[in-house]
Design a protein around this motif. Structure first.
Motif, PDB file in Angstrom:
ATOM      1  N   ALA A   1     -57.730   9.245  -6.525  1.00 18.86           N
ATOM      2  CA  ALA A   1     -57.196  10.029  -7.652  1.00 18.86           C
ATOM      3  C   ALA A   1     -57.796   9.864  -8.884  1.00 18.86           C
ATOM      4  O   ALA A   1     -58.306  10.714  -9.714  1.00 18.86           O
ATOM      5  N   LYS A   2     -57.931   8.707  -9.173  1.00 14.68           N
ATOM      6  CA  LYS A   2     -58.568   8.143 -10.315  1.00 14.68           C
ATOM      7  C   LYS A   2     -60.102   8.572 -10.551  1.00 14.68           C
ATOM      8  O   LYS A   2     -60.555   9.266 -11.533  1.00 14.68           O
ATOM      9  N   GLU A   3     -60.749   8.363  -9.443  1.00 12.42           N
ATOM     10  CA  GLU A   3     -62.049   8.938  -9.323  1.00 12.42           C
ATOM     11  C   GLU A   3     -62.116  10.541  -9.390  1.00 12.42           C
ATOM     12  O   GLU A   3     -62.961  11.211 -10.086  1.00 12.42           O
ATOM     13  N   LEU A   4     -61.453  11.310  -8.853  1.00 19.35           N
ATOM     14  CA  LEU A   4     -61.251  12.660  -9.018  1.00 19.35           C
ATOM     15  C   LEU A   4     -61.011  13.334 -10.429  1.00 19.35           C
ATOM     16  O   LEU A   4     -61.491  14.121 -10.887  1.00 19.35           O
ATOM     17  N   ILE A   5     -60.133  12.395 -10.836  1.00 24.99           N
ATOM     18  CA  ILE A   5     -59.583  12.937 -12.230  1.00 24.99           C
ATOM     19  C   ILE A   5     -60.614  12.776 -13.252  1.00 24.99           C
ATOM     20  O   ILE A   5     -60.949  13.481 -14.287  1.00 24.99           O
ATOM     21  N   SER A   6     -61.269  11.674 -13.102  1.00 29.08           N
ATOM     22  CA  SER A   6     -62.429  11.210 -14.165  1.00 29.08           C
ATOM     23  C   SER A   6     -63.547  12.058 -13.959  1.00 29.08           C
ATOM     24  O   SER A   6     -64.549  12.353 -14.884  1.00 29.08           O
ATOM     25  N   ARG A   7     -64.271  12.417 -12.664  1.00 28.62           N
ATOM     26  CA  ARG A   7     -65.236  13.254 -12.405  1.00 28.62           C
ATOM     27  C   ARG A   7     -65.425  14.559 -12.145  1.00 28.62           C
ATOM     28  O   ARG A   7     -66.336  15.228 -12.359  1.00 28.62           O
ATOM     29  N   THR A   8     -63.962  15.279 -12.165  1.00 26.37           N
ATOM     30  CA  THR A   8     -63.796  16.639 -11.476  1.00 26.37           C
ATOM     31  C   THR A   8     -63.049  17.243 -12.552  1.00 26.37           C
ATOM     32  O   THR A   8     -62.296  16.751 -13.483  1.00 26.37           O
ATOM     33  N   ASP A   9     -62.986  18.673 -12.602  1.00 23.45           N
ATOM     34  CA  ASP A   9     -62.139  19.489 -13.294  1.00 23.45           C
ATOM     35  C   ASP A   9     -60.923  19.963 -12.477  1.00 23.45           C
ATOM     36  O   ASP A   9     -60.279  20.981 -12.707  1.00 23.45           O
ATOM     37  N   MET A  10     -60.656  19.187 -11.484  1.00 17.70           N
ATOM     38  CA  MET A  10     -59.584  19.692 -10.629  1.00 17.70           C
ATOM     39  C   MET A  10     -58.226  19.517 -11.409  1.00 17.70           C
ATOM     40  O   MET A  10     -57.892  18.877 -12.102  1.00 17.70           O
ATOM     41  N   SER A  11     -57.266  20.419 -10.942  1.00 14.31           N
ATOM     42  CA  SER A  11     -55.814  20.408 -11.226  1.00 14.31           C
ATOM     43  C   SER A  11     -55.351  19.011 -10.828  1.00 14.31           C
ATOM     44  O   SER A  11     -55.701  18.616  -9.874  1.00 14.31           O
ATOM     45  N   ILE A  12     -54.134  18.650 -11.490  1.00 12.80           N
ATOM     46  CA  ILE A  12     -53.559  17.603 -10.995  1.00 12.80           C
ATOM     47  C   ILE A  12     -52.925  17.918  -9.828  1.00 12.80           C
ATOM     48  O   ILE A  12     -52.763  16.933  -8.836  1.00 12.80           O
ATOM     49  N   ARG A  13     -52.390  18.951  -9.288  1.00 11.35           N
ATOM     50  CA  ARG A  13     -51.894  19.387  -8.078  1.00 11.35           C
ATOM     51  C   ARG A  13     -53.111  19.107  -7.067  1.00 11.35           C
ATOM     52  O   ARG A  13     -52.694  18.655  -5.945  1.00 11.35           O
ATOM     53  N   GLN A  14     -54.436  19.616  -7.381  1.00  8.14           N
ATOM     54  CA  GLN A  14     -55.280  19.667  -6.453  1.00  8.14           C
ATOM     55  C   GLN A  14     -55.565  18.095  -6.103  1.00  8.14           C
ATOM     56  O   GLN A  14     -56.058  17.719  -4.926  1.00  8.14           O
TER      57      GLN A  14
ATOM     58  N   TYR B   1     -44.161  13.495  -7.003  1.00  6.69           N
ATOM     59  CA  TYR B   1     -44.177  12.080  -6.514  1.00  6.69           C
ATOM     60  C   TYR B   1     -45.338  11.584  -6.857  1.00  6.69           C
ATOM     61  O   TYR B   1     -45.499   9.909  -7.282  1.00  6.69           O
ATOM     62  N   PHE B   2     -46.506  12.212  -6.709  1.00  8.49           N
ATOM     63  CA  PHE B   2     -47.959  11.641  -7.164  1.00  8.49           C
ATOM     64  C   PHE B   2     -47.753  11.083  -8.566  1.00  8.49           C
ATOM     65  O   PHE B   2     -48.388  10.069  -8.726  1.00  8.49           O
ATOM     66  N   MET B   3     -47.423  11.813  -9.327  1.00  9.90           N
ATOM     67  CA  MET B   3     -47.496  11.633 -10.891  1.00  9.90           C
ATOM     68  C   MET B   3     -46.632  10.175 -10.956  1.00  9.90           C
ATOM     69  O   MET B   3     -47.148   9.545 -11.807  1.00  9.90           O
ATOM     70  N   ARG B   4     -45.383  10.295 -10.350  1.00  8.97           N
ATOM     71  CA  ARG B   4     -44.498   8.985 -10.756  1.00  8.97           C
ATOM     72  C   ARG B   4     -45.334   7.594 -10.160  1.00  8.97           C
ATOM     73  O   ARG B   4     -45.555   6.531 -10.740  1.00  8.97           O
ATOM     74  N   MET B   5     -46.111   7.948  -8.960  1.00  9.61           N
ATOM     75  CA  MET B   5     -46.895   6.704  -8.412  1.00  9.61           C
ATOM     76  C   MET B   5     -47.986   6.285  -9.204  1.00  9.61           C
ATOM     77  O   MET B   5     -48.444   5.184  -9.449  1.00  9.61           O
ATOM     78  N   PHE B   6     -48.765   7.508  -9.726  1.00  9.78           N
ATOM     79  CA  PHE B   6     -49.962   7.184 -10.657  1.00  9.78           C
ATOM     80  C   PHE B   6     -49.350   6.345 -11.841  1.00  9.78           C
ATOM     81  O   PHE B   6     -49.979   5.518 -12.157  1.00  9.78           O
ATOM     82  N   LYS B   7     -48.291   6.931 -12.618  1.00 13.67           N
ATOM     83  CA  LYS B   7     -47.760   6.314 -13.757  1.00 13.67           C
ATOM     84  C   LYS B   7     -47.376   4.726 -13.403  1.00 13.67           C
ATOM     85  O   LYS B   7     -47.654   3.835 -14.032  1.00 13.67           O
ATOM     86  N   LYS B   8     -46.891   4.502 -12.230  1.00 16.19           N
ATOM     87  CA  LYS B   8     -46.340   3.309 -11.878  1.00 16.19           C
ATOM     88  C   LYS B   8     -47.508   2.441 -11.714  1.00 16.19           C
ATOM     89  O   LYS B   8     -47.326   1.143 -12.212  1.00 16.19           O
ATOM     90  N   ILE B   9     -48.755   2.710 -11.238  1.00 10.89           N
ATOM     91  CA  ILE B   9     -49.823   1.664 -10.886  1.00 10.89           C
ATOM     92  C   ILE B   9     -50.699   1.611 -11.849  1.00 10.89           C
ATOM     93  O   ILE B   9     -51.185   0.815 -12.131  1.00 10.89           O
TER      94      ILE B   9
END
Length: 297
Positions: free
Chosen positions: A244-257, A269-277
């Motif tokens: 997810a970190k790689e996709l967020i930093s390299r693409t313009d995908m939405s958070i849902r994508q 749930y993804f957003m909670r796990m991302f914030k936790k890690i």
């Protein structure tokens, strides 16, 4: 195959860096430059030669081009071809090792590691496949952000770029240096780890792992804890979040994508796990590393 040996007591000097994208068929120009160029494939294939050596740089492939040598394209790349490029220099006369010299070096290094536990040089192969590509892509995007953010600290981007070279060196050395004899159980666990990495974006459970490798759930959990410091699901989440970190930093995908591509069907749930890690939200992470120099010629 050759290897560039560089001392990293001081950071390597990055000259320039960027992301190349072509929306039309493209072929690299023929040229000779006075510094090293590192190329990391992202999408489609780059066909490039250096003197008489030909390389096909696909997704996750890394190639090092040497100064003073003529390099250029020998075949057109498809539209959409994308790669990262880095021009850098070293402060001393380049020490280039042949394959045989590298074997001798690793034998000496193996003995040194058993005495001291570390080395002071890095070894960059002329070509290597980035097996741990997610981590490398994250460092790359941090480099591109800092390189285009005009940091006041002179060596800020140089330290980041040196960390990328260290990552590549560690990747190459891990495949060259003999490791201490390990029990058969550890060999089997390596297969479990690789299978888990490949299938991490699927809805895997501990029960699935146990059935796949004919172990009970408790034993699988102990293996993961002993070898990774994490329980199986923690390990799976770490792989997904790195993706997810790689996709967020390299693409313009939405958070849902991004969530879906990383193996999460529930965006919240993804957003909670991302914030936790990661200790920040996906949007905060994207905003932290968003400046990238892109070129198309």
């Amino acid at each position: 195959m050759t290897y560039l040996k560089v001392n990293v007591d001081a950071p390597i000097q990055l000259i320039s860096a960027g992301e190349f994208i072509s929306e039309v068929p493209w072929k690299h120009m023929s040229r000779s430059i006075e510094n090293f160029e590192l190329i990391l494939g992202v999408r489609e294939t780059v066909y490039i030669r250096e003197e008489q050596e030909h390389f096909e740089i696909g997704e996750g492939d890394i190639v090092l081009l040497y100064p003073g040598r003529t390099h250029g394209g020998y075949q057109e790349s498809l539209p959409g071809v994308t790669f990262y490029w880095f021009h850098f220099d070293v402060s001393t006369t380049p020490n280039v090792l042949s394959n045989e010299e590298m074997k001798q070096e690793t034998r000496a290094m193996d003995a040194q590691l058993q005495r001291h536990g570390f080395v002071r040089d890095i070894y960059i192969p002329q070509c290597v496949r980035a097996g741990n590509g997610d981590r490398i892509h994250i460092i790359v995007n941090q480099i591109l952000h800092v390189a285009n953010s005009h940091y006041l600290t002179h060596h800020s981007v140089n330290y980041l770029f040196t960390s990328l070279l260290i990552e590549i060196s560690e990747l190459a050395l891990s495949r060259l240096i003999s490791s201490p004899a390990s029990p058969q159980g550890n060999v089997s666990f390596n297969k479990i780890i690789e299978w888990t990495r490949i299938h991490a974006e699927e809805p895997i459970t501990v029960t699935d792992l146990a059935r796949k490798f004919n172990y009970n759930k408790d034993y699988i959990s102990r293996l993961f804890k002993q070898n990774t410091g994490m329980r199986p699901l923690e390990f799976i989440h770490s792989i997904r979040i790195n993706k997810a970190k790689e996709l967020i930093s390299r693409t313009d995908m939405s958070i849902r994508q991004v969530a879906e591509e990383s193996g999460y069907t529930d965006e919240k749930y993804f957003m909670r796990m991302f914030k936790k890690i990661v200790n920040m939200t996906p949007s905060q992470y994207r905003n932290a590393y968003h400046k990238t120099f892109m070129n198309k010629v």
